[in-house]
Structure formats: C-alpha cells, structure tokens
Motif scaffolding. Structure first.
Motif, PDB file in Angstrom:
ATOM      1  N   GLY A  52     -57.501  50.266  -8.482  1.00  0.00           N
ATOM      2  CA  GLY A  52     -58.897  49.848  -8.166  1.00  0.00           C
ATOM      3  C   GLY A  52     -59.864  48.603  -8.218  1.00  0.00           C
ATOM      4  O   GLY A  52     -59.334  48.193  -9.022  1.00  0.00           O
ATOM      5  N   LEU A  53     -59.901  47.891  -7.374  1.00  0.00           N
ATOM      6  CA  LEU A  53     -61.381  46.982  -7.965  1.00  0.00           C
ATOM      7  C   LEU A  53     -62.192  47.178  -6.895  1.00  0.00           C
ATOM      8  O   LEU A  53     -62.255  47.148  -5.493  1.00  0.00           O
ATOM      9  CB  LEU A  53     -60.338  45.291  -7.654  1.00  0.00           C
ATOM     10  N   ASN A  54     -63.430  46.920  -7.267  1.00  0.00           N
ATOM     11  CA  ASN A  54     -64.227  46.308  -6.936  1.00  0.00           C
ATOM     12  C   ASN A  54     -65.348  45.634  -7.475  1.00  0.00           C
ATOM     13  O   ASN A  54     -65.118  45.367  -8.590  1.00  0.00           O
ATOM     14  CB  ASN A  54     -65.248  48.270  -7.059  1.00  0.00           C
ATOM     15  N   TRP A  55     -65.989  45.185  -6.741  1.00  0.00           N
ATOM     16  CA  TRP A  55     -67.269  43.716  -6.922  1.00  0.00           C
ATOM     17  C   TRP A  55     -68.111  43.494  -5.695  1.00  0.00           C
ATOM     18  O   TRP A  55     -68.261  44.180  -5.450  1.00  0.00           O
ATOM     19  CB  TRP A  55     -66.381  42.496  -7.537  1.00  0.00           C
ATOM     20  N   GLY A  56     -69.566  43.302  -6.168  1.00  0.00           N
ATOM     21  CA  GLY A  56     -70.408  43.273  -5.309  1.00  0.00           C
ATOM     22  C   GLY A  56     -71.800  42.423  -5.798  1.00  0.00           C
ATOM     23  O   GLY A  56     -71.356  42.301  -7.233  1.00  0.00           O
ATOM     24  N   ASN A  57     -72.420  41.796  -5.577  1.00  0.00           N
ATOM     25  CA  ASN A  57     -73.990  41.548  -5.926  1.00  0.00           C
ATOM     26  C   ASN A  57     -74.843  42.495  -5.945  1.00  0.00           C
ATOM     27  O   ASN A  57     -74.733  42.850  -4.222  1.00  0.00           O
ATOM     28  CB  ASN A  57     -73.523  40.234  -5.474  1.00  0.00           C
ATOM     29  N   LYS A  58     -75.767  42.384  -6.137  1.00  0.00           N
ATOM     30  CA  LYS A  58     -77.459  43.006  -5.976  1.00  0.00           C
ATOM     31  C   LYS A  58     -78.363  41.969  -6.055  1.00  0.00           C
ATOM     32  O   LYS A  58     -78.121  41.796  -7.089  1.00  0.00           O
ATOM     33  CB  LYS A  58     -77.416  44.111  -6.937  1.00  0.00           C
ATOM     34  N   THR A  59     -79.323  41.817  -5.290  1.00  0.00           N
ATOM     35  CA  THR A  59     -79.813  40.977  -5.082  1.00  0.00           C
ATOM     36  C   THR A  59     -81.357  41.499  -5.160  1.00  0.00           C
ATOM     37  O   THR A  59     -81.515  42.247  -3.910  1.00  0.00           O
ATOM     38  CB  THR A  59     -80.271  39.466  -4.651  1.00  0.00           C
ATOM     39  N   GLY A  60     -82.508  41.070  -5.571  1.00  0.00           N
ATOM     40  CA  GLY A  60     -83.931  41.548  -5.251  1.00  0.00           C
ATOM     41  C   GLY A  60     -84.553  40.727  -5.442  1.00  0.00           C
ATOM     42  O   GLY A  60     -84.592  40.568  -6.728  1.00  0.00           O
ATOM     43  N   THR A  61     -85.923  40.754  -4.558  1.00  0.00           N
ATOM     44  CA  THR A  61     -87.065  38.990  -4.584  1.00  0.00           C
ATOM     45  C   THR A  61     -87.996  40.020  -4.611  1.00  0.00           C
ATOM     46  O   THR A  61     -88.192  40.585  -3.256  1.00  0.00           O
ATOM     47  CB  THR A  61     -86.789  37.616  -3.919  1.00  0.00           C
ATOM     48  N   LEU A  62     -89.296  39.424  -5.217  1.00  0.00           N
ATOM     49  CA  LEU A  62     -90.710  40.036  -4.738  1.00  0.00           C
ATOM     50  C   LEU A  62     -91.217  38.833  -4.913  1.00  0.00           C
ATOM     51  O   LEU A  62     -91.177  37.728  -5.782  1.00  0.00           O
ATOM     52  CB  LEU A  62     -91.337  41.093  -5.594  1.00  0.00           C
ATOM     53  N   ARG A  63     -91.698  38.316  -3.265  1.00  0.00           N
ATOM     54  CA  ARG A  63     -92.874  36.712  -3.980  1.00  0.00           C
ATOM     55  C   ARG A  63     -94.143  36.859  -3.519  1.00  0.00           C
ATOM     56  O   ARG A  63     -94.916  37.921  -2.334  1.00  0.00           O
ATOM     57  CB  ARG A  63     -91.892  35.690  -3.038  1.00  0.00           C
ATOM     58  N   TRP A  64     -94.610  36.370  -4.034  1.00  0.00           N
ATOM     59  CA  TRP A  64     -95.532  37.056  -3.631  1.00  0.00           C
ATOM     60  C   TRP A  64     -96.632  35.042  -3.444  1.00  0.00           C
ATOM     61  O   TRP A  64     -96.351  33.876  -3.946  1.00  0.00           O
ATOM     62  CB  TRP A  64     -96.817  37.280  -4.446  1.00  0.00           C
TER      63      TRP A  64
END
Lengths: 777, 268
Positions: free
Chosen positions: A329-341
């Motif tokens: 099994g090979l899994n990969w992924g990106n997660k991003t989160g941005t909070l902007r003001w």
C-alpha cells in the motif's frame, strides 16, 4: 551584499518620509467584486480618464487604493470577461470609499473576447510572469477529461513538463522542487496525483493562478525557480450555487453560497477518481485486487466584519491511495489550512495576516511472508505571515512584511512486525525555522520608467533535537553531535535583492530588465527519472547548504493589431545556481538515516530565449510559444567534475494553442507540442560480469531522447441554458494522431536474436478520447 | 528492505502503466562506440580452490554478445604470505597455482599486467557467517502467486556486514543480483526472501534450489548494489553509471575475497 541592503533601505526610508509629509492627495479605495457572485476580482485595472498614465490595480484580495490630487475624475475599471465600469467621482473633499461591482459580460457578448487591459503587459514592471485565465483552462483539451492548471502552464514558454503525462513543472532550467506552489498562501509539497499524471489542483476551485518565472517580487521566497501563486474562489455571497462535472475517470461537485448575504460565504469542492472501479471489474486478478484512486477536498469560508475587516478560513485536503491487496500500500497526501485576516487600516494601508498550516505525508505498507513493515514520512509547517501594502500615491506603492515558518521533517517512522527481519530506530527528525523580512517598492519614476525594487532578508536556523553528523567530501563521518530541542545548530543569513525595470518606448513597445536572487532551504532528494511520492524532502543542515540562484533577464514586449489584440514578447535569461545537490553513484536513499553522506554538491547554470506570440481577441484566440534553452550542472564526483546537461535539459520547445468560438454553443480547441528530447544516459558499450550483460557508460546525460510531439483536440458544447440551469459537454482527444512518444528507453538482451542486445521503447499514452459533462444551477 | 520497497514500487508502476495504454517496442538507436575497456573479474573464498580470474574486453552495443578474451596477461595474487602467479588455463581464464584456500580476515591483492599496463585491486575477506537454513515461501503480489527462497542467518553484532546471494535453480544460475547489508537489522536474524522482480523465471514445486551466501567487503557490496540500481528498468531507474570498483575505475569488473556458505533444498 550587506551594503546594497543598507543603502536600499535608507533610500526607501527617505522616500517614505517625504511622501508622508507631502501627502495632499485624496484617496479613493475599496473592493472590486463580481456583481453576481460577490467574488473579489484580482488585478482589475483602474484608470483615470482625465489623467492618462495614472491608475491602480486591485490586489489579491480585490482591494484597490488610488490617491489623486483633489478634483473630480472619471474612473474606468476594466477586467477580462467583464463589462467596463465607468463613474465620475468627487475627490475634492477628502477620501472616499468606493466598492465597485463589475458585471460579467459573458451573458451579453459570449462570442468575442475583447482585449481590455490595453497595454498592461507593456507597462507592468514584472516580467517572466504568466497569468493563467481560468476561462482558457476550461477550453483547452484535457487528459482523460481532467482540467489541469499545471498541464496548461506547461504549454507556456520556459515551463516544461517532466515527460509524458508528467504533472511536474520545470521552470527555466530548475528542478521540480524549486517551485513555490502556493494555494491560498499555503505551500503545497507534492502537487501531483497518481504518480504525476494529474495535478492536485481542482481547476473548478481556483480563481486565479499566476506563475513567476523570474523577477519575483520580494514578498515571495523560499524556492529558486518559480512561484505559482494560486487563489481559491471565495464562494458566492449572493446566492446558492451548485456545480459539478462527471468525467471519464472522476466526478466533482462544488457547492457555494452566502452564509449572510453580501457579507459572508462558503465554498466546498470535492473530486474523486473512480478508475479503480474499472480495475475491480477487470477479470485480470492482478488488476481487480488493486486500489488506485485519489480525492481532493477544498473548503473555504469568508466573513466580512464591518467594512474594514475580513476573515478567510480555507483548507485543502487531498489523498492518493495505491495498493495491491494486502501486500502493498502506498498512500500520500497534502493537507493545508489557512486563516487570514484582511484589515484596512486606512484608505491607503492594507494589511493581511495569515496563519498557515501545511502537511505532506506518505505511508508505505509492505507485507511479504513474515515481514510486515510500515514507513511513514511527514513534513509539517506552521507559517505566520504579516504583509502590508501601502498605496502611497499613484506613483508609489510599498509592500513590506515578515514571514516565519517552522518546519518539522520526519523522514521515516518505521513500524515492523515482531518476526520481521527489520529492526530500525525511527530516523532523526529535523526542525528548522525559516524567517524573512521583505520590502518592495513599486515606483512609477517617469511616464515611461517603472521600477520595482525590493529586498528580502532570509534567515534559516537549523534547530536541534536530533543527531547531526558532518561528512568529508568522500562521505566519511567527520563529527557527530547530539543536540537538544531549542538549540540552534547553525544559522544561515542571506539577503535576496530583487529589481525589475520596465521602460515604455511607446504605447505598443517596452523593454524590461530584471535581476533576482532566491534562496531555498528545503530540498527534494530524488534519484529516479520520475517524481515519486516517496522522494524525500530534507532541510538545510551543516552539510546541505542553502541553495542560491541569481537570475538576470531582459525582455522586449510589443503589441500590435487593432485594439492591441496581438501580444509578442521575447525574453532571455541567465541563471546561476549554487549549492545544488545530487546523489553519489549508487547512493542508498531509502530507509537511510545517514542520507547526507550520500550527497554531492555543485553548481549549475541555465540560460535561454523564450518567444511568445499571443492573439487575445476575436473568435480565434491562442498562442505560439518557442523556447530555446540549456540547463547544466557541475558537481564534483559526477562526469569528472565537468558541466553536464541536467536531466530536464532540452533544446527546442514549440507549443501551439488555438481556441475557436465556432458558434454560440460550440467552442473548439487544439494544442500541439513538439520538443527535442531530454538529456539522458545511454550505454556506449557493453561487457559481461558473472555471465550477465552489463552496459558501459561514458558521459552523464550525454544522449538525447527522441523528439516528442503530440496533438490534442478539444471541444465544448454549451447545452440548453436557462436562468436556473446550464450545462456543458466537454470532449477531448489526447494524442490525436496516436504518436508513440518514448516515455523511456531501456536496453536488454534480445529474446528474438539470442546473443545480441536491443533497445526497447516504452510509450505511455496512445490516443485517449474522453468526454465529461459539467453542470451549474 | 530498500530493494524490496524499490522493486515493489517499480512493479506497481509498471502494472499501472500497463493498466492504461502503455506499449513497448524494439527500436533502433544510434549509440556511440566507446574505446574498449578491460574487464577483470575474480574471486577468492574460504573453501578449497583453485580460484580463477577472467579477463575480457568490452564491445560496442550493436555487436553480438561475444567478448574477446585477453590472453598472455600476467596475473598475480598476493595474500601477504604467498605470491601466486596465475596460469592461463583457457583463453582469458587464469587459475591460482599456490593459494589453496582463502582465509577470512586476510587481504588479497590482485595485479594484472596487460601489454605494459598494470591493474591493481585489493579485497579483504570478511569474517565468515553461516546460513542456518533456506526455505521456500509463497507470496501473492498483485494477484500473481510466486515462490521465493528465504535464506535465514544471524548477523553478528556490529555494523558493516555485507551479504551477497547467488541462487541456482536446477543448476542454472539466476542473473539477479541479491545483496544485503545489516544497516537496518544489525545483530538480528535475517529472513529476507530473494525477490527477483521482472523476471520471467519461476521456482516450481520439485525444483532443486541452491543458494550461495557470500560475506563480501564494502566496496564489493557497493559495486553490486550500484550495478543493480543502474540496471533499473524503466522510468523509475536511477541515472545509470559505471559502478565504482576496487580497480579504481582503471578496469571494469571487480575482485572479491569473500566467504561462502551453501545450502540446497528441493522445493516442496
């Protein structure tokens, strides 16, 4: 270098003082938005009828600010695909807040695209910049029905793909890890799905994509070659809207709407491929037991608080899953989160504060007999950014700010079953703090000369908490050192000066020059010919020094035709790269805690010429691009220390892109690419070791792959359209004349003629037709 | 494990490609003809000799796989006690005359003189490690069932042990390179199957399989490892290069002083 920095800082401070004391202008400012959806518009041009040459453009949050001497003026706002907006304003009595809603002209004049930003390409001091129109991306032919931003960018001069079906970007002789890919300001580490065939960006969720190939403004830093700055849609704040598409290998759905009409909105976009369902149906057991899919999820919320503040929360989550039964099994992924003001301090000072989280993880599971192993590798960033834009007057804009990124790289956490013959400790975690302060000044010095100058001071702290070794040139251990968390193991300080000039010769011609230095402290180690999700990211250490690049470029821009409907540009560049990294021969890179001893360092150079002729108006639009280029590396221990072509060096590149509006309903498109082969290493002889044919190699990358060419065709059909529902069919044929382009060439003992050897070409994609259906209501 | 991971990834990638529309064909390619190189391969081990050194030459890619033997070379092996001048027993094949049996821990120097040119290689025989047993295992990968041989042995504590395996099935030597180091399992018991990826050969019930386990020195390990990586097929292979060897690059091939442990089974 320090002196350059000090001097430029002093000059800018002096100018700053002068402006602030000399400010008798009044300012009009506000947001430019799409009337129907409330989406902010990026880069809309504002001009003043009474004062030719004065103007402004909306920034990446749709905000604009224009300071003019007291008086009454007629403002004109223009933006591609929108009806021109005109209004007279009274600026005699102080500042004014003016939000400008633009009307989409698609409903009025669908057939023809008008060139509206007359001469913007001529005047703007930035060069080496490509702004991708999402409307164009939607018309271009696709691979298996997937609209792809990265693949569309590869059709532009100076931007190369890694080969057939590759979603990698190779910009002006750089490697694929030397691109800063930002999605709502969050860096994305692996921008490809399915081993590189598709990019992670769902084109439906993207509002704007800008690629800087050179002359990057100082607010960008951290990578050598390019910046790809993508902004997601904010979500319709006027009414609910659902759109989606059903394609050959994937389906997608987009839901957006107001939370509080005109004030806040949300957007959720998802995409999942289902190629694996076909595999399951296959009678071939080796295929039916396999897993092969990816999905993406984009989500965004924004909320307007009063008329001075706006909050954005956006996230991206994507995952690839590849596997064969329970064995692999090979899994990969990106997660991003941005909070902007966003905060508007006053009519001329705009601020944005961002807190960004970004994570890239891959995981491998292997089972063979009693060996059951799982390896997880992660790179995690926390990123704090403060950016100010100060619209001093109509001739001067300042941008300054600071950025702090904490990197945490976990190269391999290994879990093995009791009985397995693997017994490894987790690999050393690496931490680093990447800080930068920057200042950019855009100055309209005269009616003809615009100067964009800036400097970025970047500091990298190698942080402790693990074991650090140093190695000599042969890779032998010199010293070893245990460090505690909080220790600073090593600090690198690099000023990065940036300068771009544009000199307008007349309304149709300009000359531009730029110089930029870039620094990179995160490096991707890859020893294979394709980008693997398992290639490892490493931070700068005592052995691995920050990569540096200096680029100078010059360009000539010319518009012609009625309404300046044709744009021509010629740009040349020379780039020198320092502290480039490659593997030693026979390096052991997987599951190796001491990977640094397997590395070699050297320099590189890249130079080229890029020509682009674009037709922007009329029923037929498109472009012809040509690139002549060379990129080489010089690394002690490789090729006897002589310059050798980089793996992605190719000499000629031609792209032809055409889109034609056949009727109100039909739009057809075609693109054709032709390039000479990438540099590669082939044998120049053979011999026998222990009874096995073995190949003899001479120069590194001394051969060329065969020429590559391919034609893709596309068509979109606008089905019946009502106020409430619209839909569209998109047809594509990839590789229309079924050319067998070599994906790889390998050598082997012939089975047909025993006792001889032969070269074998693997071609990846033959002709691939596809169809997809998109809807919106 | 590196090998397993890489090989499985390779296989996965290939399976993926062929699941789409990939196709392969033989093409003509114009390749340079490099100057011919001498190729010297020789070994000494800790079981009774005599031992041989083979000297051939490289040829152009387009020529048949016939490698000219080099006769009338002077070939000398010196183990610090005995200076053994080898005798040519067949064209290009030289045999020891005095050294009867190699000894672990001893350093061997090979000197070859061909037409006034001298080629020198040094190899030290590592301490002996014996295989406990070999067994056959069945594994299923991507729906395909195949059998592999699993050698079992205990690695001595202390990093720096390198192993090479040679597999004979019904007395036919498989061309695959199997090498291991103890980097990720120092002092542990090894039970790594000998995977032969992309091989059209098969191990079947009733086959007689023999495995030679050699304890090799670091440079030989690196040589074989690089040779294997360079032969990596397809897009996932590394940029190929001539592996570094103990001739310092002056000649191709390698000279290895190694121990030998052998086991044979009939696959049940």
């Amino acid at each position: 270098m320090q002196n350059v920095f000090k001097t430029s800082l002093t000059i800018v401070l002096l100018l700053f003082l002068q402006w602030t004391t000399n400010a008798q202008n009044n300012t009009v400012s506000g947001a430019i938005t799409d009337q129907a959806s409330g989406e902010t518009l990026i880069g809309a041009a504002i001009t003043v009828a009474e004062l030719p040459g004065k103007g402004a453009a909306s920034n990446e949050y749709g905000f604009y600010s224009l300071s003019l001497p007291p008086g009454t003026y007629t403002l004109i706002v223009r933006y591609v695909g929108y009806t021109d907006w005109k209004k007279s304003i009274d600026l005699t009595k102080g500042n004014q807040r003016l939000d400008i809603p633009l009307a989409d002209n698609a409903t009025l004049e669908e057939v023809e695209i008008k060139a509206i930003k007359v001469g913007e390409n001529i005047e703007k001091p930035v060069m080496g910049v490509e702004k991708l129109s999402m409307a164009e991306v939607k018309k271009l032919p696709t691979l298996m029905g997937e609209r792809d931003i990265i693949r569309s960018l590869q059709l532009l001069p100076g931007v190369k793909s890694g080969g057939e079906g590759s979603g990698g970007l190779f910009v002006r002789g750089g490697n694929s890890d030397q691109n800063l890919i930002l999605l709502d300001e969050a860096p994305v580490y692996n921008a490809s799905h399915l081993l590189g065939f598709f990019s992670t960006f769902n084109a439906d969720a993207i509002k704007d994509a800008t690629l800087y190939k050179g002359g990057m403004p100082a607010q960008y830093g951290g990578r050598l070659s390019s910046v790809l700055d993508m902004k997601m849609n904010d979500g319709n704040n006027q009414e609910y809207q659902v759109s989606g598409g059903i394609g050959l290998i994937s389906s997608k759905l987009n839901v957006e709407g107001p939370i509080q009409k005109g004030k806040s909105s949300f957007l959720v976009t998802g995409r999942r491929t289902y190629a694996d369902l076909f595999l399951k149906a296959s009678s071939d057991t080796s295929l039916s037991g396999s897993r092969l899919y990816f999905y993406d999820l984009n989500a965004k919320l924004n909320y307007q608080i009063g008329n001075k503040d706006r909050l954005y929360l956006s996230g991206y989550f994507g995952q690839d899953v590849l596997g064969f039964g329970e064995d692999f099994g090979l899994n990969w992924g990106n997660k991003t989160g941005t909070l902007r003001w966003n905060h508007i301090y006053n009519d001329r000072l705009f601020s944005n504060t961002s807190l960004i989280f970004s994570d890239y993880t891959y995981n491998i599971n292997l089972r063979s007999g009693t060996n059951d192993i799982s390896i997880t590798s992660t790179i995690q960033d926390w990123n704090l950014k403060q950016d100010f834009q100060y619209f001093v007057n109509s001739n001067n804009t300042l941008r300054f700010g600071a950025n702090f990124i904490h990197h945490n790289v976990t190269p391999g956490q290994i879990e093995a079953s009791e009985e397995s013959s693997v017994n490894i400790d987790d690999f050393d975690q690496r931490r680093g703090l990447e800080s930068a302060a920057y200042l950019t000044h855009e100055w309209k010095a005269t009616d003809r000369l615009t100067v964009l100058s800036g400097v970025r001071l970047s500091v990298f702290n190698v942080l402790g908490g693990s074991t650090f070794n140093t190695y000599d040139a042969e890779g032998n251990l010199l010293t070893t050192r245990e460090t505690e968390r909080g220790d600073i193991v090593k600090t690198y300080i690099n000023p990065e000066p940036r300068l771009s000039l544009s000199y307008v010769l007349n309304t149709r011609q300009s000359l531009k020059l730029s110089y930029n230095r870039n620094v990179q402290n995160l490096h991707l180690l890859s020893n294979s010919n394709t980008s693997n999700p398992t290639d490892s990211w490493v931070l700068t250490t005592e052995n691995i020094r920050p990569e540096l690049a200096d680029q100078v470029s010059a360009g000539w821009f010319q518009n012609f035709g009625a309404e300046q409907g044709y744009e021509f540009s010629a740009e040349t560049y020379y780039k020198h790269l320092y502290n480039q990294i490659d593997y030693r021969n026979g390096a052991e890179i997987t599951a190796n805690n001491e990977v640094e001893k397997e590395l070699l360092y050297g320099s590189g150079r890249a130079y080229g010429l890029e020509l682009l002729l674009r037709k922007k108006t009329g029923k037929l639009t498109g472009w012809v691009g040509y690139t002549l280029s060379r990129t080489e590396r010089k690394i002690d221990g490789i090729n006897n220390g002589n310059y050798y072509p980089n793996r992605y060096d190719r000499t000629h590149d031609v792209t032809l892109v055409a889109m034609y509006q056949l009727s109100r309903r039909w739009n057809v498109s075609a693109n054709w690419v032709w390039y000479t082969g990438n540099a590669t290493t082939f044998p120049s002889g053979k011999y026998e070791v222990d009874g096995v044919t073995t190949y003899y190699y001479t120069d590194r990358n001394g051969y060329r792959m065969p020429d590559y060419h391919r034609l893709d065709l596309g068509a979109t059909f606008q089905a019946r359209k009502t106020k409430r529902f619209e839909s569209e069919w998109a047809f594509s044929v990839y590789n229309a004349y079924n050319r067998k382009n070599a994906y790889s060439i390998t050598f082997r003992d012939s089975t047909d003629n025993p006792g001889t050897t032969e070269a074998v070409r693997t071609a990846l994609f033959g002709i691939i037709p596809s169809v997809s259906y998109n809807f919106k209501f | 494990m590196k090998n397993i991971a890489q090989n499985i990834f390779k296989t996965a990638l290939l399976a993926l490609l062929f699941a789409t529309t990939a196709c392969q064909d033989v093409i003509e390619i114009d390749l340079d003809e490099a100057a011919t190189q001498y190729v010297i391969t020789g070994n000494i081990h800790n079981q009774l000799g005599p031992y041989t050194v083979k000297i051939t030459q490289s040829v152009a890619f387009d020529e048949p796989n016939v490698y000219p033997e080099i006769s009338n070379a002077t070939v000398i092996i010196n183990d610090g006690q005995t200076v053994d001048s080898l005798r040519e027993i067949a064209p290009g094949l030289y045999q020891t005359t005095k050294i009867v049996q190699g000894v672990p821990g001893r350093t061997y120097q090979l000197d070859v003189y061909i037409g006034g040119k001298r080629f020198t290689a040094v190899s030290t025989m590592p301490p002996a490690v014996e295989m406990d047993q070999i067994s056959a295992q069945t594994s299923t990968f991507a729906g395909n069932t195949s059998q592999q041989i699993v050698p079992k042995f205990a690695d001595p504590l202390g990093l720096g042990n390198y192993y090479q395996f040679i597999q004979y099935v019904n007395n036919e030597r498989w061309p695959n390179i199997f090498v291991l180091d103890d980097r990720n399992n120092d002092g542990g018991t090894f039970t790594r199957p000998l995977f032969a990826p992309n091989s059209d050969r098969e191990i079947k019930k009733g086959d007689t399989v023999s495995v030679d386990m050699r304890c090799i020195d670091r440079i030989t390990y690196k040589y074989l490892y690089t040779l294997d990586a360079s032969s990596g097929e397809g897009p996932n292979g590394t940029t190929p290069s001539n592996p570094d060897n103990n001739f310092g690059g002056a000649a191709l091939g390698y000279f290895s002083a190694h121990t030998l442990s052998q086991k044979t089974i009939v696959v049940p």
